[in-house]
Structure formats: structure tokens, C-alpha cells
Design an enzyme around this catalytic site. Structure first.
Site, PDB file in Angstrom:
ATOM      1  N   CYS A 213     -11.279 -37.106  51.105  1.00  0.00           N
ATOM      2  CA  CYS A 213     -10.408 -37.264  49.825  1.00  0.00           C
ATOM      3  C   CYS A 213     -10.955 -38.266  48.941  1.00  0.00           C
ATOM      4  CB  CYS A 213      -9.066 -36.948  50.284  1.00  0.00           C
ATOM      5  SG  CYS A 213      -8.684 -35.673  51.121  1.00  0.00           S
ATOM      6  N   HIS A 353      -2.832 -42.992  45.799  1.00  0.00           N
ATOM      7  CA  HIS A 353      -3.320 -41.866  46.524  1.00  0.00           C
ATOM      8  C   HIS A 353      -2.070 -40.750  46.737  1.00  0.00           C
ATOM      9  CE1 HIS A 353      -6.006 -39.547  49.216  1.00  0.00           C
ATOM     10  NE2 HIS A 353      -5.543 -39.833  50.170  1.00  0.00           N
ATOM     11  N   HIS A 389      -2.983 -31.868  46.141  1.00  0.00           N
ATOM     12  CA  HIS A 389      -4.040 -32.652  46.758  1.00  0.00           C
ATOM     13  C   HIS A 389      -5.234 -31.946  46.692  1.00  0.00           C
ATOM     14  CE1 HIS A 389      -6.519 -35.459  48.701  1.00  0.00           C
ATOM     15  NE2 HIS A 389      -5.636 -35.702  49.689  1.00  0.00           N
TER      16      HIS A 389
END
Length: 462
Positions: A213, A353, A389
Site C-alpha cells: 500500500c 494513511h 483503501h
């Protein structure tokens, strides 16, 4: 519960049974302490200053940058039930799924049918970014480019997952003779960058980075360094991901990392909220055109913002669990500010994040507090609260959101802020957008494996 799954949810588990090395005294990295001998200095050499001249994306809110940000500002959620396949047997049945995606005018029909969505999102986003930079195919500026100094660096966390899954299924059900000749080329992670470069004729640096990620930010950082070292004038950089398929969903379910709020998916992604229960899968691509200031000025390019610097490092701690002391993240932020020539006091916006996981959200907040001593001056938000996400593409889409906050003077809300954790004493822009003049903004992305990355953007000032 398996130990790794429990760690993904931030639960406490007994230590593993395998032997560990004898602990040694930890020395705090020099990067974790800000230099105090002199005020930080920003880059002034136009050959080394890196500016953003174009942006392109594929998202749950469509493929237009302005529309994407308008819907973020409105606090809309792109999360809903999965209808791409039958998800009724899965404990999580929703995601930030792209619907109605069209690559018409950007990918020819024959190739479009063969390509994995991961590659389709990459090519569309890259070409749209070049168009917005005044470098569309056939344009005078494109024709005049020194293609040997123009590169592509678009990464992906998982690659062509649909193509891979289909190939494995054909092997099991029909034998190796039924595996497509495109199986390997379209499954490997570098092919999005390669095919985009082939389409636009860029012969400079070309590869992909895969750091889960954190992928997009790693690509921005690497692209900027190519430019600063004089190896390229312009690089298309970012991330792409398309993992909302049965094997992708099933894999994250097995990690027990996903929210299971099936009765109310719109509120499932709730970063920093006491009732958060895991992240929500998303997909798409986010791409920037990064260019040396000297090159951009020579061609009279539209300069949107400036990339001031960045940093990458590793927690060296656990496969999925963040460090409790926040050292990896805090030192990464500090290194990024040093690279950017920015003092902590200059930063007044953070695109976090913030995935809505039990351990990750607070670990990031604690690390941020180690660097920024006056959190009341900073707006901090989570793009993921609305789009989910997007894994390897997350940093790309969030970089675009960060840059749009700079150019519009508005920061988008973090939606689903109902019962925030008491540790979160930042202004999270809860549920409603806020007007805010961004001086310096940072965008954080962290990935499985302990990969940390931070990039720093600011308004362009000649």
C-alpha cells in the site's frame, strides 16, 4: 485466530514460538532527529526542482480529476455492495468498486478486452495525466519531447490479479494448453508501466515498484530522484490496483483485515473512530506528471504544484503490524521534511494513511505527534473514508487529493466520524469540508512488510 490475522486487526497475541535473536540495544537513527544547526533550505536549482504538471486517475468517482475532488469535498461515499461477482458467501460483501469504467479513446478495443483492469486503469490515467500536462498524443509539445529523457514509473501492489486468477483456473479445470499466451505478460507488475511507455513512446526510466500500500509514494520518490540526478526531464509516476475479485476479497478476508459492516457499508470505513472494525477495499489508479522546473518552464507547461521531497524506510518489525513506538513512521516523516527543506512548523495539512484498522490508525497518530508538537495547527484527513483503501493505488489518488487541496483552498472531510479516539486531538475535518490555505502538505502511505513512505507537496512559487 491465526497470529498474523490477529496482528492485522491490532489484537494482542502471544509471541511466536520460534527462537528470536538476542535483543540488542536500539540506536535511534540519525534521521529520527531533526537537524538543529541550520534552518532547512529548499532546493533552488531549476534543474532539480520537481513540479507537478499533470494529473490523471481512475476512481470510484470516475476518471475526471475535478469531479473526483468535488465529490470528495461533498463528503460522498463510493462504497457499496459488490456486484461484479457473487459475493454472497463472503463475510464482507462491499467495496469501493469502480462501475461503468470506459477506456474509449485511450485503449483500442482489441487490447482493451484482453488487459487486466490494473493495466487499463494505468494506461487511461497516464494518458489523461499527459493530456492535462499539455502532452497529449500528437500534440506539438509531445512531438518535441526528448523521449529518451521521458519515463514511466507506475507501480502496483498485486499486479494483474484477474488475469492471474483466470490463468490458474484454466490450468486446474482445462490443463496448461488452455492458459492464455497473455497470462504471464498481463499478470506481472511491470506491464502497466511498459505498455503505457510503448503507447506514448517514452524511452527513459521505466519500471514498477511493488511495496504493497506504499507503492505509489515509492514511485513518486524514485521518479523525483531520477529527475534530480539529471537522468530524466519528465516522468509519469503513480500507482494502479484492481483487486476486487474473489481471490482478492477472499485473501483479505482470510487476514481478517476487512470491515464486516454489511448492513451499512457507507459508514464502514471510519478512521480513528472507536467503533472501526477494519478497512474497506477500493481500486483505481492515480498518476502524476513529474517534471523538472527547468523543462516545464522551457515548454511553458501548466504548473499545478511542487513536489518538495519525500522519504521511504522500513519498520523492520513485523509483517503486518506497525511498530508500537512509531519510530519507523516518525523517522520517515522527519527524513521527508529534511529532503524537502521544510521545518515541521511549516506543515499544516496531512493526508493520512488512516485505513480504519484498529492498530494502524493510532500508530500513525502517535508517530505524527512525535514530529509535530502543535497538532492544533494541522488539518488531517482520510481520503479512504470515502473511496476505500485502493492498496497500491492509494498513494496516487491521495496525492491528487493533497494537490487539489493546495490548488482549491479546501480540504475534504473525513466522513464517518462518530466517536473519535481521545488520542486523536488533530482537526480531522470531521464530516464537513473546510476552507484551508495549505502551506505545506504531506501524504503518508504505509504497506505490509513495514514499508513507510511520505511525500511533501506545496504551492508552486517561482
Amino acid at each position: 485466530m491465526h497470529a498474523h490475522a490477529a496482528h492485522a486487526l491490532g489484537l494482542r497475541v502471544p509471541p511466536p514460538a520460534f527462537p528470536r535473536r538476542r535483543a540488542r540495544p536500539r540506536r535511534r537513527p540519525a534521521a529520527a532527529v531533526l537537524a538543529t544547526s541550520a534552518a532547512p533550505q529548499r532546493e533552488t536549482d531549476p534543474r532539480k526542482r520537481v513540479v507537478i504538471t499533470g494529473m490523471g486517475l481512475a476512481s470510484v468517482f470516475g476518471s475526471d480529476v475535478d469531479t473526483f475532488y468535488d465529490r470528495l469535498l461533498a463528503g460522498e461515499s463510493g462504497v457499496g455492495p459488490i456486484d461484479r461477482f457473487d459475493a454472497s458467501s463472503f463475510p464482507t460483501r462491499f467495496a469501493g468498486q469502480i462501475r461503468g469504467f470506459s477506456s474509449e479513446g485511450y485503449i483500442d478495443g482489441k487490447n482493451d478486452r484482453r488487459l487486466d483492469d490494473c493495466i487499463r486503469y494505468c494506461i487511461l490515467s497516464g494518458k489523461k495525466a499527459l493530456e492535462s500536462a499539455g502532452l497529449g498524443a500528437g500534440s506539438d509539445a509531445h512531438v518535441k519531447l526528448d523521449v529518451g529523457r521521458a519515463g514511466v514509473l507506475v507501480g502496483t501492489g498485486m499486479g494483474g490479479l484477474s488475469v492471474f486468477s483466470d490463468g490458474v483456473q484454466n490450468l486446474i479445470e482445462k490443463g496448461y494448453r488452455k492458459i492464455s499466451p497473455f497470462f504471464i505478460p498481463y499478470a506481472i507488475t511491470n506491464m502497466g508501466s511498459a505498455l503505457l511507455a510503448i503507447d506514448v513512446g517514452f524511452m527513459g526510466p521505466n519500471y514498477s515498484i511493488s511495496t504493497a500500500c506504499a507503492t505509489s509514494n515509492y514511485c513518486f520518490y524514485a521518479a523525483a530522484n531520477h529527475i534530480r540526478r539529471g537522468e530524466a526531464d519528465i516522468i509519469v509516476a503513480g500507482g494502479t490496483e484492481a483487486a476486487i475479485i474473489p481471490i482478492g476479497l477472499g485473501g483479505f478476508v482470510a487476514c481478517r483485515a476487512l470491515s464486516q459492516r454489511n448492513d451499512d457499508p457507507i459508514t464502514a470505513c471510519r478512521p480513528w473512530d472507536k467503533e472501526r472494525d477494519g478497512f474497506v477495499m477500493g481500486e483505481g489508479a492515480g498518476v502524476l506528471v513529474m517534471e523538472s522546473l527547468e523543462h516545464a518552464m522551457k515548454r511553458d507547461a501548466p504548473i499545478i504544484a511542487e513536489y518538495l521531497g519525500g522519504a521511504v524506510n522500513c519498520d523492520a518489525y513485523h509483517m503486518t503490524d506497525p511498530r508500537a513506538d512509531g519510530l519507523g513512521v516518525s523517522s520517515c516523516i522527519t527524513m521527508s521534511l529534511r529532503d524537502a527543506g521544510v521545518a515541521p512548523e511549516e506543515v499544516n495539512y496531512i493526508n493520512a494513511h488512516a485505513t480504519s484498522t484498529l492498530a494502524g490508525d493510532l500508530a500513525e497518530v502517535r508517530a505524527i505527534k512525535q514530529v509535530f508538537k502543535n497538532p492544533s495547527e494541522i488539518k488531517i484527513n482520510s481520503t479512504k473514508s470515502m473511496i476505500g483503501h485502493c492498496l497500491g493505488a492509494a498513494g496516487g489518488l491521495e496525492a491528487i487529493a493533497t494537490i487539489k487541496s493546495i490548488t482549491t483552498g479546501w480540504v475534504h472531510p473525513t466522513i464517518n466520524q462518530f466517536n473519535p479516539e481521545p488520542e486523536v486531538d488533530f482537526d480531522t475535518v470531521a464530516n464537513e469540508k473546510k476552507q484551508h490555505e495549505v502551506n505545506v502538505g504531506i501524504s503518508n502511505s504505509f504497506g505490509f512488510g513495514g514499508h513507510n513512505s511520505v511525500v511533501v507537496f506545496a504551492p508552486f512559487k517561482p
